[in-house]
Design an enzyme around this catalytic site. Sequence first.
Site, mmCIF file in Angstrom:
data_model
loop_
_atom_site.group_PDB
_atom_site.id
_atom_site.type_symbol
_atom_site.label_atom_id
_atom_site.label_comp_id
_atom_site.label_asym_id
_atom_site.label_seq_id
_atom_site.Cartn_x
_atom_site.Cartn_y
_atom_site.Cartn_z
ATOM 1 N N SER A 55 -6.057 -24.222 -33.179
ATOM 2 C CA SER A 55 -5.689 -25.392 -33.876
ATOM 3 C C SER A 55 -6.234 -26.525 -33.184
ATOM 4 C CB SER A 55 -4.067 -25.160 -33.592
ATOM 5 O OG SER A 55 -3.319 -26.513 -33.702
ATOM 6 N N TYR A 73 -6.787 -30.859 -38.389
ATOM 7 C CA TYR A 73 -6.135 -31.915 -39.024
ATOM 8 C C TYR A 73 -6.578 -33.067 -39.115
ATOM 9 C CZ TYR A 73 -1.561 -28.799 -38.401
ATOM 10 O OH TYR A 73 -0.889 -27.891 -38.776
ATOM 11 N N THR A 115 -6.305 -27.633 -42.968
ATOM 12 C CA THR A 115 -4.782 -27.558 -43.309
ATOM 13 C C THR A 115 -4.438 -28.577 -44.210
ATOM 14 O OG1 THR A 115 -4.533 -26.118 -41.168
ATOM 15 C CG2 THR A 115 -2.605 -27.058 -42.346
ATOM 16 N N LYS A 153 -7.021 -24.340 -46.058
ATOM 17 C CA LYS A 153 -5.781 -23.551 -45.714
ATOM 18 C C LYS A 153 -4.358 -24.203 -46.072
ATOM 19 C CE LYS A 153 -3.288 -21.778 -41.543
ATOM 20 N NZ LYS A 153 -1.976 -22.708 -41.149
ATOM 21 N N HIS A 193 2.437 -22.164 -44.436
ATOM 22 C CA HIS A 193 2.529 -22.528 -43.087
ATOM 23 C C HIS A 193 3.596 -21.764 -42.309
ATOM 24 C CE1 HIS A 193 0.851 -26.046 -40.671
ATOM 25 N NE2 HIS A 193 1.596 -25.739 -39.867
HETATM 26 C C1 LIG Z 1 4.417 -22.387 -33.345
HETATM 27 C C2 LIG Z 1 3.392 -22.466 -34.409
HETATM 28 C C3 LIG Z 1 2.494 -23.578 -34.553
HETATM 29 C C4 LIG Z 1 1.719 -23.707 -35.736
HETATM 30 N N1 LIG Z 1 0.748 -24.553 -35.801
HETATM 31 C C5 LIG Z 1 -0.162 -24.769 -36.628
HETATM 32 C C6 LIG Z 1 -1.489 -25.693 -36.565
HETATM 33 O O1 LIG Z 1 -1.579 -26.305 -35.652
HETATM 34 N N2 LIG Z 1 -2.135 -25.738 -37.724
HETATM 35 C C7 LIG Z 1 -1.931 -24.917 -38.569
HETATM 36 O O2 LIG Z 1 -3.143 -24.924 -39.535
HETATM 37 N N3 LIG Z 1 -1.160 -24.039 -38.829
HETATM 38 C C8 LIG Z 1 -0.123 -23.888 -37.861
HETATM 39 N N4 LIG Z 1 0.836 -23.020 -37.702
HETATM 40 C C9 LIG Z 1 0.808 -22.214 -38.794
HETATM 41 C C10 LIG Z 1 0.093 -20.656 -38.912
HETATM 42 O O3 LIG Z 1 -1.300 -21.108 -38.824
HETATM 43 C C11 LIG Z 1 0.337 -19.705 -40.104
HETATM 44 O O4 LIG Z 1 0.255 -20.377 -41.045
HETATM 45 C C12 LIG Z 1 1.728 -19.277 -39.968
HETATM 46 O O5 LIG Z 1 2.383 -19.235 -38.482
HETATM 47 C C13 LIG Z 1 1.670 -17.631 -40.425
HETATM 48 O O6 LIG Z 1 3.186 -17.369 -40.907
HETATM 49 P P1 LIG Z 1 3.690 -16.250 -39.638
HETATM 50 O O7 LIG Z 1 4.083 -17.081 -38.262
HETATM 51 O O8 LIG Z 1 5.169 -15.783 -40.273
HETATM 52 O O9 LIG Z 1 2.787 -15.267 -39.373
HETATM 53 C C14 LIG Z 1 1.695 -22.796 -36.692
HETATM 54 C C15 LIG Z 1 2.715 -21.664 -36.977
HETATM 55 C C16 LIG Z 1 3.516 -21.790 -35.692
HETATM 56 C C17 LIG Z 1 4.487 -20.348 -35.938
#
Ligand SMILES: Cc1cc2nc3c(=O)[nH]c(=O)nc-3n(C[C@H](O)[C@H](O)[C@H](O)COP(=O)(O)O)c2cc1C
Length: 408
Positions: free
Chosen positions: A156, A179, A205, A279, A303
């Site tokens: 990330s 981002y 994203t 994404k 997300h």
């Molecule tokens: C705590 C947390 C932080 C996240 N931070 C980002 C991020 O910084 N950038 C991003 O593109 N997606 C972020 N995501 C989304 C994840 O990349 C992903 O799309 C998502 O967690 C998938 O679903 P799942 O948690 O049910 O497996 C984050 C998800 C979580 C749970």
Amino acid sequence: MQDVHASRRGLLQFLAASPLFARSAVAEGLRSTDPMAWAPRELEKLIDDPSRAIDVFDFEPVMKQNVPPAHFGYMATGVDDEVTLRANRESFRKFALRPRRLVDVSKVDMRADILGVSYESPIVIAPTGSNRAFHPDGEISVAKAARTGNHLQILSTVATTSIEDAIAARGAPIWFQLYTTQRLEIGERLVRRAEAAGAPVIALTLDVRSSAKWATFARLRRTDTRECGTCHGVNQYLARKPNFAGIDLTGVTGTVVTNLTWDSIKRLRDIVKGKFVLKGILDVEDAQRAADAGIDAIIVSNHGGRVEDGVSATIDVLPEIVEAVGGRMPILIDGGFRRGSDIAKALALGARAVCIGRPYLWGLGAFGQAGVERVLAIMRAELRVAMQQVGAPSLKDLTPAMVRRTSA
Ligand SMILES: Cc1cc2nc3c(=O)[nH]c(=O)nc-3n(C[C@H](O)[C@H](O)[C@H](O)COP(=O)(O)O)c2cc1C
């Protein structure tokens, strides 16, 4: 924690003794499920070693015990009523696997080609911010676990580890999730830094466009008695993140980006030297347009239900997006993948790879690197089982005919 359990036990004992509850429980089938649930997961008996985990769900309550409530809330939260968060899980039940018998599955090859690189499995580590909120070694532990299991990792932008350090810990190139912030030129600086560090792919994203209401996070934060400022310091959020070191952040405060358009994509496509991935795609026209714009791959994602509520589960939209793209670029997917059979369904429906988010954070918060390794090993083992059962000795043998849409 003990107090909560004691009071919950007390409440359950009180309810169980009540004739009113007995009648309604029987009426609702709670007492006598069919089939009977003889060994439900007991939150009082948590695993004390990753090797004791039966499935990935065993890690989440251990993480809850270990990390501050505000940090756990940040991980767990969805938006508003969390309908999409739940839909991501529930929608897998709408798709049934259709096994083919009499296929030799004594050897299962789970190797996946993802944008020209071969990995041992199609299970990818989704980008998640601030991993040091869950364990002091944060993304470094995740990278080392990814190395152990030869997984693709996507780091990330708001990781608590720099792209240089994460690549060093992984011992191989990883993707950089981008981002841009409201100032596109900051995004360009980040791209140049990540590419110089050796990231072959930039995954932009698209879906963080507002400060959506994270009620679970807000409520759990209120139960946290620690002073947040003690650890979080006085610097603004982005300035604390290592990937922004040396970048002038005047005028930007966070990851919400409201000004991205297809023109920004064109500009970034010209700047990104390596592969460029989008994404957060949920719509067929956006997917087609991405292919037209020379995008190398998309990640079908909501997300993890963290940016908006009321949108579709990702598995529900996957088939129409696969059809619309017509093989012009690979499609990755994330959202609610917890079981090998979930992964097998998405691959059969046409996904090239599946990213997981929360489960590896559960492993990280529970046991650090060893927890992440075990979560990934469980998911690989379950995928292998699903492939054997469905009759697919390799990923190319997983075809749409092996999945049947049910009415559930
Ligand atoms: C705590 C947390 C932080 C996240 N931070 C980002 C991020 O910084 N950038 C991003 O593109 N997606 C972020 N995501 C989304 C994840 O990349 C992903 O799309 C998502 O967690 C998938 O679903 P799942 O948690 O049910 O497996 C984050 C998800 C979580 C749970």
